[in-house]
Design a protein around this motif. Structure first.
Motif, short mmCIF file in Angstrom:
data_model
loop_
_atom_site.label_atom_id
_atom_site.label_comp_id
_atom_site.label_asym_id
_atom_site.label_seq_id
_atom_site.Cartn_x
_atom_site.Cartn_y
_atom_site.Cartn_z
N THR A 59 2.36 -34.90 4.50
CA THR A 59 2.31 -33.58 3.85
C THR A 59 2.15 -32.45 4.84
O THR A 59 2.03 -31.30 4.47
N GLU A 60 2.12 -32.82 6.14
CA GLU A 60 2.01 -31.81 7.20
C GLU A 60 0.76 -30.95 7.05
O GLU A 60 0.80 -29.73 7.14
N THR A 61 -0.35 -31.61 6.78
CA THR A 61 -1.64 -30.91 6.70
C THR A 61 -2.63 -31.61 7.63
O THR A 61 -2.28 -32.59 8.28
N HIS A 62 -3.83 -31.10 7.66
CA HIS A 62 -4.86 -31.73 8.47
C HIS A 62 -5.58 -32.82 7.68
O HIS A 62 -5.76 -32.69 6.48
N PRO A 63 -6.03 -33.87 8.34
CA PRO A 63 -6.78 -34.92 7.63
C PRO A 63 -7.99 -34.37 6.88
O PRO A 63 -8.31 -34.84 5.79
N ALA A 64 -8.65 -33.36 7.44
CA ALA A 64 -9.82 -32.83 6.74
C ALA A 64 -9.43 -32.25 5.40
O ALA A 64 -10.18 -32.34 4.42
N GLU A 65 -8.25 -31.65 5.32
CA GLU A 65 -7.81 -31.06 4.06
C GLU A 65 -7.52 -32.15 3.03
O GLU A 65 -7.75 -31.99 1.84
N VAL A 66 -7.03 -33.30 3.48
CA VAL A 66 -6.79 -34.40 2.56
C VAL A 66 -8.12 -34.98 2.09
O VAL A 66 -8.32 -35.28 0.91
N MET A 67 -9.04 -35.12 3.01
CA MET A 67 -10.37 -35.66 2.67
C MET A 67 -11.07 -34.76 1.67
O MET A 67 -11.78 -35.21 0.78
N ASP A 68 -10.85 -33.46 1.82
CA ASP A 68 -11.36 -32.47 0.89
C ASP A 68 -10.95 -32.84 -0.54
O ASP A 68 -11.77 -32.91 -1.45
N CYS A 69 -9.66 -33.15 -0.73
CA CYS A 69 -9.16 -33.54 -2.05
C CYS A 69 -9.78 -34.85 -2.51
O CYS A 69 -10.20 -34.99 -3.64
N ILE C 158 -25.63 -21.97 1.96
CA ILE C 158 -25.41 -21.37 0.64
C ILE C 158 -23.96 -21.51 0.20
O ILE C 158 -23.52 -20.87 -0.75
N LEU C 159 -23.19 -22.32 0.93
CA LEU C 159 -21.80 -22.62 0.59
C LEU C 159 -20.96 -21.36 0.43
O LEU C 159 -20.17 -21.24 -0.50
N CYS C 160 -21.11 -20.45 1.37
CA CYS C 160 -20.27 -19.26 1.33
C CYS C 160 -18.87 -19.58 1.82
O CYS C 160 -17.96 -18.79 1.66
N SER C 161 -18.70 -20.75 2.46
CA SER C 161 -17.43 -21.25 2.98
C SER C 161 -16.81 -20.40 4.08
O SER C 161 -15.64 -20.54 4.39
N ARG C 162 -17.60 -19.53 4.72
CA ARG C 162 -17.03 -18.76 5.82
C ARG C 162 -16.59 -19.69 6.96
O ARG C 162 -15.54 -19.51 7.57
N CYS C 163 -17.40 -20.72 7.23
CA CYS C 163 -17.10 -21.60 8.35
C CYS C 163 -15.82 -22.38 8.08
O CYS C 163 -15.00 -22.57 8.98
N VAL C 164 -15.64 -22.81 6.84
CA VAL C 164 -14.43 -23.57 6.50
C VAL C 164 -13.20 -22.68 6.65
O VAL C 164 -12.21 -23.07 7.26
N ARG C 165 -13.29 -21.46 6.15
CA ARG C 165 -12.17 -20.54 6.26
C ARG C 165 -11.90 -20.19 7.70
O ARG C 165 -10.78 -20.00 8.12
N PHE C 166 -12.96 -20.14 8.51
CA PHE C 166 -12.77 -19.84 9.92
C PHE C 166 -11.92 -20.91 10.58
O PHE C 166 -10.96 -20.62 11.30
N PHE C 177 -14.44 -28.91 6.08
CA PHE C 177 -14.00 -28.87 4.69
C PHE C 177 -15.23 -28.97 3.81
O PHE C 177 -16.32 -29.29 4.28
N VAL C 178 -15.05 -28.69 2.53
CA VAL C 178 -16.15 -28.87 1.59
C VAL C 178 -15.99 -30.24 0.98
O VAL C 178 -14.92 -30.60 0.52
N GLU C 179 -17.06 -30.99 1.01
CA GLU C 179 -17.00 -32.35 0.49
C GLU C 179 -17.64 -32.39 -0.88
O GLU C 179 -18.62 -31.70 -1.12
N ALA C 180 -17.07 -33.20 -1.78
CA ALA C 180 -17.57 -33.36 -3.14
C ALA C 180 -17.46 -32.04 -3.90
O ALA C 180 -16.79 -31.12 -3.46
N ARG C 181 -18.14 -31.93 -5.02
CA ARG C 181 -18.01 -30.71 -5.81
C ARG C 181 -19.30 -30.42 -6.56
O ARG C 181 -20.20 -31.24 -6.60
N GLY C 182 -19.34 -29.22 -7.12
CA GLY C 182 -20.50 -28.83 -7.91
C GLY C 182 -21.76 -28.81 -7.08
O GLY C 182 -21.76 -28.40 -5.91
N TYR C 183 -22.80 -29.28 -7.66
CA TYR C 183 -24.11 -29.26 -7.04
C TYR C 183 -24.16 -30.10 -5.78
O TYR C 183 -24.98 -29.87 -4.89
N ASN C 184 -23.29 -31.09 -5.69
CA ASN C 184 -23.30 -31.98 -4.54
C ASN C 184 -22.42 -31.51 -3.39
O ASN C 184 -22.26 -32.21 -2.41
N SER C 185 -21.85 -30.32 -3.51
CA SER C 185 -20.96 -29.83 -2.46
C SER C 185 -21.71 -29.71 -1.16
O SER C 185 -22.87 -29.31 -1.12
#
Lengths: 163, 432, 524
Positions: A59-69, C158-166, C177-185
């Motif tokens: 999918t031409e993405t990074h592994p971290a982005e797939v792991m995210d999903c 606080i999961l502002c996700s600035r680091c992920v976007r960076f 990346f953000v792992e899991a979802r909701g309260y467990n993110s």
């Protein structure tokens, strides 16, 4: 590389025809992430690191982005599961119609609490949220198949009949 | 028995009703033939005229939504069929997909034509595997019969349909969450503006419509907008699939005109409450709506505007019936737990607030509650999803309506059944 | 241009700007976490909610655009939008959002690095409740290494996700990346792809709370003990603007300083952690003269006199070696002192790296090569042959302090010289072979101007005090020149040197430190 220096095994899609078809359907390769993960999980049983790398490559993405999903969606498992996933719905309508008894019954029958797998790897008990068939509550989904409106006896017979 | 002639579910009991040949034999795809000779704008006007309101939960007029597509852009347009039915209490789209997939498909093709779309998607929830296979088969049949693909039915209109499976996330039913998921990312809803009709899938104009909404389209085309408007209240008309589940003798999907009395649905269609028990509370529109007490439920019609006046909503028309045997506190906890599980975690109030509610309700149910907890529930739900009094405006603080979806039901439980919550508080010890 | 009324201020704004951008530019305080001017707007923290008249819900000011409205819809007939940021409703809602953010946040202030520069502390103090009503068990997770330089404390996040976007948008490396979802993110990185790119240190800067911490700085000091001085990074020719944090004689950390014409909002890890290499080098802090295999310490008068005498003796056969690591003023004065300046020591180069948003690390790892070329002109690449042809007998070298191994050709040259004067701050191999060693300043002690590779002249400012008898390099050169040519000018301060430099080099004319200021000046 693995931590002992051996090269990591690569994941190859056995159904490469379907994989190519999936990739070609979307205007953007990244959109194929979920379908490819489904295809890989059907093949392997769960999502491994090699699968993540393979999907990222296709999918031409990074592994971290797939792991995210993988970690966001409940249908993808990062650890091996039993051959038969017993997914019992626990949301309101099913709960009002005996689904909680299903869970207790299965726990009693096989000794597995929700989230656990039997020692022979045959069954994993999972509590899931609304499966979209509230009219035929209680609903249990075993792998891909819905089994609706069963009584405890019928559930027993069904489980016993699984090879 | 109902005396309403079903429209959407007319043929669901017939053998092979899901096949293309059956659908054609009962007049299927004649609407499409008609549409291909029309101007796309005319199609949108007809749908606008019919006052068809979305059947996914939000109830936004479909024709008006189609009209938002910008006319002066050369970006590709996308139509997405939202088949991610995950709202507790709702199971009607499943029925339509299993029994009459071509009706939905025809509606999709017409909608895609109206907005100028060449590639459309069906986003179906991952758990619906059988339905996915059914749709695959229907789409294959359509391609083989020149109903999809290049030069549909000899016109110069081309359309491809891609079926995309979700993977277990309720939030992917929200339109921007769905678009994110379709793009291969986590289903985090987007902030609006920009709106999907302007910048949606891959930053291109996108329309998201529900399965049932699209299933209505062929009938509007063949029988006309006026016919559609004549069924039920004019502001929110048409045949509607009502789902009833919970504590009823005869749960299922019932096609009735919009505006049917809720008590008729419960006591006539669904056969009333088993074992002669009394009605206690009802969810009128899936678990995201505020509950109605028995008294309120017996006095209301299933209409968008009327339910809003009663401070709840029609939503996905997933009626969940609770009788006197149901513990309201446990039911409240069940719903709160559902939302905490499904919260996507992107914005602060929902991520932290839903988990707080679950923890507090669990503690209450296990006997550790205090009187101020009851007030706290009101506070927390207000802070996530805003006030329930629409006359004051909805002060939801979240990116997407999930905030309102958790706040309204939980709050309504406590508001209307406070005694049951108070009963869980440990009794004051009397020291002699 | 639309007219915005925000609280009691009326502001004319550019159509299409957001309320938050306008507030920041006008000095109106609206709290925010997830918004960052360099990153995509996500509107997820919900902290910047304000009330906009005419809209039922509170709106996030980071994503609400101000535009012209139809005259019939203008508020009071004249405002295109009216915003309240301080009214009762907004104040109450801010308190509630803060309460949610603090739900699982540990009471870590006494042990948290971010204390004193923490948005959560500041906003809690200004906008929050004094207590939380949360009585349940908090979510507790152990700390984790996200990379070799960055540690995350999940409980404070606080999961502002600035680091992920960076990592997605700025470094383009997408490790986080953000792992899991909701309260467990939670924020995570893959085990086999940790956060180890060259911009990793920035995530600790942009984290608004004490969740992402730099392992280099963790638990070393407190922000209120540190002095913050603006300066320019000297580790490559891009010249990123930095803030240097020091306490007495020690530098504790560098952070990026905003300059939209140079580095944007960020800096690379090479420059960020580069200051450590000066902590352990052997310093030269007194003038010294060779005595056999060792050196004798001199006082300045003696040293200057000896140096001037040496140069006097072989007037036309002395050459200067400039340094692209030194300031324009130092190189300029070496040029004035010596008839010719030939070149400089072997350059320090590395990989040229460009990131998606055009942030760049230059292959040229010296800060002032452009300045040297501008000020000293006519530098020859192969000066070893020039030395032979022109029969150079003495060298005055501005040593850059990099401890190079001298190769044979250099050793040859030095062996043939009658004298070698080395002005350096570090006892490099070159300094060890000198006849006279004059103590200049180390990079964080220097002041002057340097010119980056895009022709921007910037003000290098000192962060540490001078040590021992060291003097600024330009001053030493001026004193030697004064001793050599009695009529030469005495410059009382840097400003006078800059002015004289400008008289001689037209594109450096009209420059003063005041004009350069904190953002630098583009040379014409």
């Amino acid at each position: 590389m693995n931590s002992n220096g051996t090269p990591k095994k690569k994941f190859i899609f056995t159904d490469s025809g379907r994989m190519e078809k999936i990739l070609s359907q979307y205007p953007d390769k990244r959109s194929a992430t979920l379908p490819l993960l489904h295809l890989a999980q059907t093949q392997k049983g769960f999502i491994t690191g090699a699968i993540i790398n393979a999907v990222a490559q296709h999918t031409e993405t990074h592994p971290a982005e797939v792991m995210d999903c993988v970690s966001f969606y409940t249908m993808f498992f990062s650890r091996p599961q039993g051959t038969n996933k017993l997914q019992v719905c626990q949301t309101l309508s099913c709960s009002l119609n005996g689904a909680d008894d299903f869970v207790d019954h299965i726990t009693q029958k096989y000794g597995t609490k929700p989230g656990e797998t039997t020692s022979d790897g045959k069954f994993t008990l999972l509590k899931v949220e609304c499966l979209g068939s509230c009219g035929t509550a209680p609903v249990i989904q075993i792998n891909n198949d819905y089994h609706e409106g069963l009584s405890i006896n019928e559930l027993d017979k069904l489980l016993d009949s699984i090879p | 028995m109902s005396d309403f002639e079903p429209v959407l579910t007319e043929h669901i009991h017939q053998k092979d009703c899901h096949t293309l040949s059956f659908y054609k034999s009962v007049g299927g795809y004649t609407a499409l033939e008609k549409v291909l000779k029309m101007n796309p704008a005319e199609v949108t006007e007809e749908v606008k005229d019919s006052n068809l309101r979305g059947r996914g939960g939000a109830g936004f007029p479909a024709g008006i939504k189609w009209g938002f597509i910008p006319k002066d852009t050369d970006k590709p347009k996308y139509l997405i069929n939202n088949a991610d039915e995950s709202e507790p209490g709702t199971f009607k789209d499943r029925l339509l997909m299993n029994k009459v997939p071509h009706q939905m498909l025809e509606g999709m093709i017409i909608a895609a034509y109206a907005i100028g779309c060449q590639t459309s998607f069906i986003y179906i929830r991952g758990e619906f595997y059988k339905e996915f296979k059914m749709l695959e088969m229907a789409v294959d049949e359509a391609y083989e019969s020149n109903l999809l693909g290049q030069n549909i039915l000899g016109s110069n209109y081309n359309l491809d349909v891609v079926i995309h499976r979700g993977a277990g996330a309720y939030i992917c039913g929200e339109e921007t969450g769905l678009i994110e998921s379709l793009e291969g990312k986590r289903g985090w809803p987007r902030i609006k503006p920009p709106f999907p009709a302007i910048e949606g899938y891959l930053q291109s104009p996108t329309i998201v419509n529900n399965v049932e909404t699209l299933s209505c389209i062929p009938h509007i085309i063949t029988r006309g907008a006026s016919w559609f408007k004549s069924i039920g209240p004019e502001k929110g008309p048409g045949p509607r699939l009502f789902c009833i589940s919970g504590r009823v003798n005869n749960p299922g999907v019932f096609e009735e005109p919009m505006g049917i009395a809720l008590k008729d649905l419960i006591f006539e269609r669904a056969g009333g409450i088993p074992d002669g028990k009394k009605l206690k509370a009802v969810f009128p529109g899936g678990s995201s709506s505020a509950i109605l007490t028995a008294e309120e439920a017996l006095d209301v019609n299933m209409d968008f505007d009327e339910l809003v006046e009663k401070k709840t909503m029609l939503g996905s028309a997933g009626v969940i019936v609770m009788d006197e045997t149901v513990d309201m506190v446990q039911a409240c906890l069940n719903i709160a737990r559902f939302y905490a599980h499904e919260s996507c975690g992107q914005c602060t109030p929902c991520r932290e607030g839903t988990a707080w509610l679950v923890k507090m309700l669990t503690r209450l149910v296990n006997g550790g509650g205090t009187p101020k907890d009851i007030d706290m529930i009101f506070e927390i739900t207000d802070n996530i999803g805003g006030l329930i009094d629409f006359s004051k405006g909805s002060f939801g603080k979240t990116i997407c309506p999930f905030g309102e979806a958790v706040a309204w039901p939980v709050r309504s439980f406590v508001e209307k059944f406070k005694d049951e919550f108070l009963a869980y508080l440990p009794k004051e010890k009397i020291v002699v | 241009m639309p007219l915005l009324k925000i609280d009691d201020k009326e502001i004319q704004v550019e159509s299409g700007t957001t309320i938050l951008e306008i507030a920041i530019a006008s000095g109106i305080e609206i709290p925010y976490y997830c918004y960052h001017p360099a990153l995509e707007v996500v509107g997820s923290c919900r902290m910047c909610l304000v009330q906009v008249e005419g809209m039922p819900k509170l709106q996030v000011s980071c994503n609400t655009f101000v535009g012209e409205v139809h005259p019939d819809r203008k508020v009071n007939g004249k405002y295109d939008m009216v915003v309240h940021t301080q009214n009762e409703l907004v104040v109450k809602e801010r308190k509630n959002i803060l309460e949610f953010l603090l739900l699982n946040h540990p009471l870590d202030c006494p042990v948290c690095d971010q204390a004193g520069e923490c948005y959560l502390q500041d906003y809690s103090f200004k906008f929050g409740n004094a207590h939380s009503r949360f009585e349940e068990e908090k979510r507790v997770r152990p700390n984790e290494y996200l990379g070799s330089q960055i540690v995350i404390n999940h409980n404070r996040c606080i999961l502002c996700s600035r680091c992920v976007r960076f990592t997605q948008e700025i470094s383009g490396t997408s490790e986080l990346f953000v792992e899991a979802r909701g309260y467990n993110s939670k924020i995570a990185a893959l085990e086999d792809k940790p956060l180890d790119n060259l911009l990793a240190g920035n995530v600790a800067d942009i984290c608004p709370v004490g969740a992402l911490l730099s392992t280099d700085y963790i638990h070393k000091n407190r922000i209120w003990n540190l002095e913050q001085k603006p300066s320019v990074c000297q580790d490559c020719s891009v010249g990123c603007n930095v803030d240097v944090f020091s306490q007495q004689d020690q530098i504790f950390r560098l952070t990026a300083r905003e300059n939209q014409d140079v580095n944007g909002y960020f800096m690379c890890d090479i420059g960020r952690y580069g200051f450590h290499r000066f902590e352990k080098i052997e310093r030269i802090i007194h003038p010294m003269v060779r005595n056999g295999k060792s050196f004798n310490v001199l006082d300045w008068d003696e040293a200057i006199k000896k140096t001037a005498d040496l140069i006097e003796k072989s007037k036309d056969k002395t050459a200067g070696i400039v340094s692209p690591f030194h300031t324009n003023e130092s190189n300029y004065l070496l040029g004035l002192l010596m008839k010719e300046t030939l070149g400089f020591l072997p350059p320090i180069t590395g990989e040229e790296i460009t990131f998606p948003t055009k942030f760049r690390i230059s292959a040229d790892r010296s800060p002032n090569l452009r300045g040297v070329n501008d000020i000293c002109g006519d530098l020859v690449k192969d000066f070893t042959s020039i030395i032979k042809t022109r029969d150079i007998r003495g060298l005055y070298i501005l040593d850059d302090g990099v401890d190079r191994k001298l190769d044979d050709s250099w050793k040859d040259i030095l062996a043939k010289m009658d004298f070698v004067i080395v002005q350096s701050y570090a006892m490099t191999e070159l300094a060890k072979s000198a006849h006279i060693v004059l103590p200049g300043l180390a990079p964080f002690e220097r002041e002057g101007t340097i010119t980056n590779d895009k022709g921007r002249i910037q003000w290098l400012r000192p962060s540490l005090a001078t040590k021992g008898d060291s003097k600024p390099d330009w001053e030493i050169l001026m004193l030697v020149r004064n001793a050599l040519h009695k009529e030469s000018e005495y410059f009382a301060d840097l400003g006078e040197v800059i002015k004289k430099m400008g008289d001689q080099f037209p594109n450096y004319s009209g420059i003063s430190l005041f004009k350069i200021g904190t953002q630098g000046m583009a040379l014409t």
